[in-house]
Design an enzyme around this catalytic site. Structure first.
Site, PDB file in Angstrom:
ATOM      1  N   ARG A 101      -6.327  40.904   7.260  1.00 23.65           N
ATOM      2  CA  ARG A 101      -5.282  41.038   6.225  1.00 23.65           C
ATOM      3  C   ARG A 101      -5.545  39.954   5.185  1.00 23.65           C
ATOM      4  O   ARG A 101      -5.559  38.760   5.506  1.00 23.65           O
ATOM      5  CB  ARG A 101      -3.885  40.853   6.832  1.00 23.65           C
ATOM      6  CG  ARG A 101      -2.828  40.649   5.755  1.00 23.65           C
ATOM      7  CD  ARG A 101      -1.417  40.774   6.270  1.00 23.65           C
ATOM      8  NE  ARG A 101      -1.115  42.160   6.539  1.00 23.65           N
ATOM      9  CZ  ARG A 101       0.123  42.660   6.665  1.00 23.65           C
ATOM     10  NH1 ARG A 101       1.166  41.868   6.544  1.00 23.65           N
ATOM     11  NH2 ARG A 101       0.311  43.932   6.919  1.00 23.65           N
ATOM     12  N   HIS A 134      -3.460  49.731   1.972  1.00 24.97           N
ATOM     13  CA  HIS A 134      -2.914  49.457   3.318  1.00 24.97           C
ATOM     14  C   HIS A 134      -3.168  50.717   4.171  1.00 24.97           C
ATOM     15  O   HIS A 134      -2.238  51.436   4.535  1.00 24.97           O
ATOM     16  CB  HIS A 134      -1.422  49.142   3.213  1.00 24.97           C
ATOM     17  CG  HIS A 134      -0.846  48.460   4.410  1.00 24.97           C
ATOM     18  ND1 HIS A 134      -1.590  48.150   5.536  1.00 24.97           N
ATOM     19  CD2 HIS A 134       0.416  48.011   4.669  1.00 24.97           C
ATOM     20  CE1 HIS A 134      -0.803  47.548   6.432  1.00 24.97           C
ATOM     21  NE2 HIS A 134       0.406  47.458   5.928  1.00 24.97           N
ATOM     22  N   GLN A 165      -1.393  51.492   7.625  1.00 19.20           N
ATOM     23  CA  GLN A 165      -0.003  51.920   7.461  1.00 19.20           C
ATOM     24  C   GLN A 165       0.062  53.388   7.025  1.00 19.20           C
ATOM     25  O   GLN A 165       0.844  54.170   7.566  1.00 19.20           O
ATOM     26  CB  GLN A 165       0.692  51.034   6.410  1.00 19.20           C
ATOM     27  CG  GLN A 165       2.138  51.396   6.166  1.00 19.20           C
ATOM     28  CD  GLN A 165       3.057  51.006   7.309  1.00 19.20           C
ATOM     29  OE1 GLN A 165       3.099  49.859   7.710  1.00 19.20           O
ATOM     30  NE2 GLN A 165       3.810  51.959   7.834  1.00 19.20           N
ATOM     31  N   ASP A 191       9.081  50.683  -0.791  1.00 16.18           N
ATOM     32  CA  ASP A 191       8.583  49.405  -0.279  1.00 16.18           C
ATOM     33  C   ASP A 191       9.307  48.315  -1.063  1.00 16.18           C
ATOM     34  O   ASP A 191       9.933  48.605  -2.096  1.00 16.18           O
ATOM     35  CB  ASP A 191       7.053  49.339  -0.505  1.00 16.18           C
ATOM     36  CG  ASP A 191       6.388  48.177   0.230  1.00 16.18           C
ATOM     37  OD1 ASP A 191       7.087  47.428   0.952  1.00 16.18           O
ATOM     38  OD2 ASP A 191       5.163  48.011   0.073  1.00 16.18           O
ATOM     39  N   CYS A 230       7.696  51.001   4.939  1.00 15.77           N
ATOM     40  CA  CYS A 230       6.711  50.341   5.801  1.00 15.77           C
ATOM     41  C   CYS A 230       7.262  49.063   6.433  1.00 15.77           C
ATOM     42  O   CYS A 230       6.700  48.565   7.407  1.00 15.77           O
ATOM     43  CB  CYS A 230       5.436  50.059   5.017  1.00 15.77           C
ATOM     44  SG  CYS A 230       5.740  49.200   3.467  1.00 15.77           S
ATOM     45  N   ARG A 274       2.334  52.464  14.352  1.00 13.67           N
ATOM     46  CA  ARG A 274       1.220  51.585  13.983  1.00 13.67           C
ATOM     47  C   ARG A 274       0.354  51.298  15.216  1.00 13.67           C
ATOM     48  O   ARG A 274      -0.873  51.307  15.145  1.00 13.67           O
ATOM     49  CB  ARG A 274       1.743  50.249  13.407  1.00 13.67           C
ATOM     50  CG  ARG A 274       2.519  50.352  12.107  1.00 13.67           C
ATOM     51  CD  ARG A 274       1.632  50.651  10.927  1.00 13.67           C
ATOM     52  NE  ARG A 274       0.572  49.661  10.750  1.00 13.67           N
ATOM     53  CZ  ARG A 274       0.712  48.472  10.149  1.00 13.67           C
ATOM     54  NH1 ARG A 274       1.877  48.120   9.649  1.00 13.67           N
ATOM     55  NH2 ARG A 274      -0.326  47.660  10.015  1.00 13.67           N
TER      56      ARG A 274
HETATM   57  N1   CP Z   1       4.241  47.078   7.273  1.00 11.19           N
HETATM   58  C1   CP Z   1       3.574  45.962   7.551  1.00 11.19           C
HETATM   59  O1   CP Z   1       2.366  45.844   7.311  1.00 11.19           O
HETATM   60  O2   CP Z   1       4.318  45.002   8.207  1.00 11.19           O
HETATM   61  P1   CP Z   1       3.917  43.487   8.387  1.00 11.19           P
HETATM   62  O3   CP Z   1       3.760  42.885   7.008  1.00 11.19           O
HETATM   63  O4   CP Z   1       5.033  42.870   9.176  1.00 11.19           O
HETATM   64  O5   CP Z   1       2.606  43.418   9.132  1.00 11.19           O
END
Ligand code: CP
Length: 319
Positions: free
Chosen positions: A102, A129, A132, A230, A270, A298
């Site tokens: 990430r 992403h 997701q 989001d 998300c 997920r």
């Molecule tokens: N949706 C998502 O990626 O959550 P986090 O940022 O908690 O990993």
């Protein structure tokens, strides 16, 4: 060439369908215990940004596939003191069997993939992403396909994403939704409309740009099956908070918008959510909301992504 999962379109449509079938099996047989797919393998999970769902689901997922997850905050690595990505990736490739990252720029995950020689999974960049969006496609199929992940159940479904439509989540939903024939509408203020890079991503993947942009929230909601949003202030955009909230407030997902949607329409996010900003409290907590199913999926979908990548790479190594 080692395959990685850096973009939603890195799996073909038929490979993505395999991922969803496998995720369904993993979900239904989770109580049977650990599977040996990653036995003897150590996977590095590197976080340059905060995370709850992604970190927990990948750490549990690697463990449940029989592997050893090694979570690293980028700030604890020599990277934060100037060691290059090239050298870090080469070192990691000598110790580890795969990486989940990430980070900020898409170029960072691409460089890790280029220099490490091991599969890399994009766990969110500023551009995309994809883990997701795959979990989201799976969750929509569960809801509209009678519990079974049948990709045909996505065809023609209208998904409207509200808010900052120049963000990673909007781009990943546009790409993944288009792969499966969904009608994806990105709805938000003109100031935050998709950048030309989104059309470049479609072109690179030889996929027609099937999404549309709309700045009218009510027109977008008409007949929709899924309203998705989001946070208005993504990680790294905190200094723009007041301006973003002001510009995006007409795009809050609430009961008024849901009064225009299809009968069995659902709400998705998300997470984490800011109730009262991008979504009203009653919609977030109400019967149309499937946000916790989305979050749970997920785990199952990412296990399937890791398994599919490993299996494709092993098959290629034998040839
Ligand atoms: N949706 C998502 O990626 O959550 P986090 O940022 O908690 O990993």
């Amino acid at each position: 060439m080692i395959r990685s999962f850096l973009k939603d379109t890195d799996f073909s449509r038929s490979e993505a369908a395999e991922v969803f079938d496998l995720a369904y099996r993993y979900k239904t047989m989770r109580s049977a215990g650990i599977i040996d797919v990653l036995r003897g393998e150590s996977w590095g999970l590197i976080f340059f940004k905060k995370s709850t769902r992604t970190r927990l689901s990948f750490e549990a997922g690697v463990y449940e596939l029989g592997g050893h997850p090694m979570v690293m905050n980028a700030s604890d690595l020599q990277l934060s003191r100037g060691e290059t990505i090239e050298d870090t990736a080469k070192i990691m490739g000598r110790f580890l069997h795969g990486l989940v990252i990430r980070t900020f720029g898409q170029d960072i995950v691409e460089d890790f993939a280029k220099y490490s020689g091991i599969p890399v999974v994009n766990a969110l960049t500023d551009l995309l992403h994809p883990c997701q969006s795959y979990a989201d496609m799976f969750t929509i199929m569960e809801r509209f396909g009678g519990g079974i992940p049948n990709v045909e159940s996505l065809k023609g479904r209208k998904l409207v994403f509200y808010g900052d439509t120049a963000c990673n989540m909007a781009y990943s939903l546009a790409l993944a939704g288009s792969m499966f024939g969904m009608n994806v509408v990105l709805c938000g203020p003109e100031e935050f409309k998709p950048a030309p890079v989104l059309d470049s991503l479609f072109a690179e993947a030889h996929l027609p740009s099937n999404y549309t942009f709309c700045s009218d929230p009510e027109a977008a909601a008409r007949g929709a099956d899924v309203l998705y949003t989001d946070v208005w202030v993504s990680m790294g955009k905190e200094e723009e908070k007041a301006e973003r909230i002001k510009i995006m407030s007409p795009y809050q997902v609430n009961e008024k918008l849901f009064s225009l949607t299809a009968e069995n329409s659902i709400f998705m996010h998300c997470l984490p959510a800011h109730a009262g900003e991008e979504v009203s409290e009653d919609v977030l907590r109400g019967p149309r909301s499937i946000v916790f199913d989305q979050a749970e999926n997920r785990l199952h979908v990412q296990k399937a992504i890791l398994s599919t990548l490993v299996s494709k790479n092993r098959q290629a190594a034998k040839m």
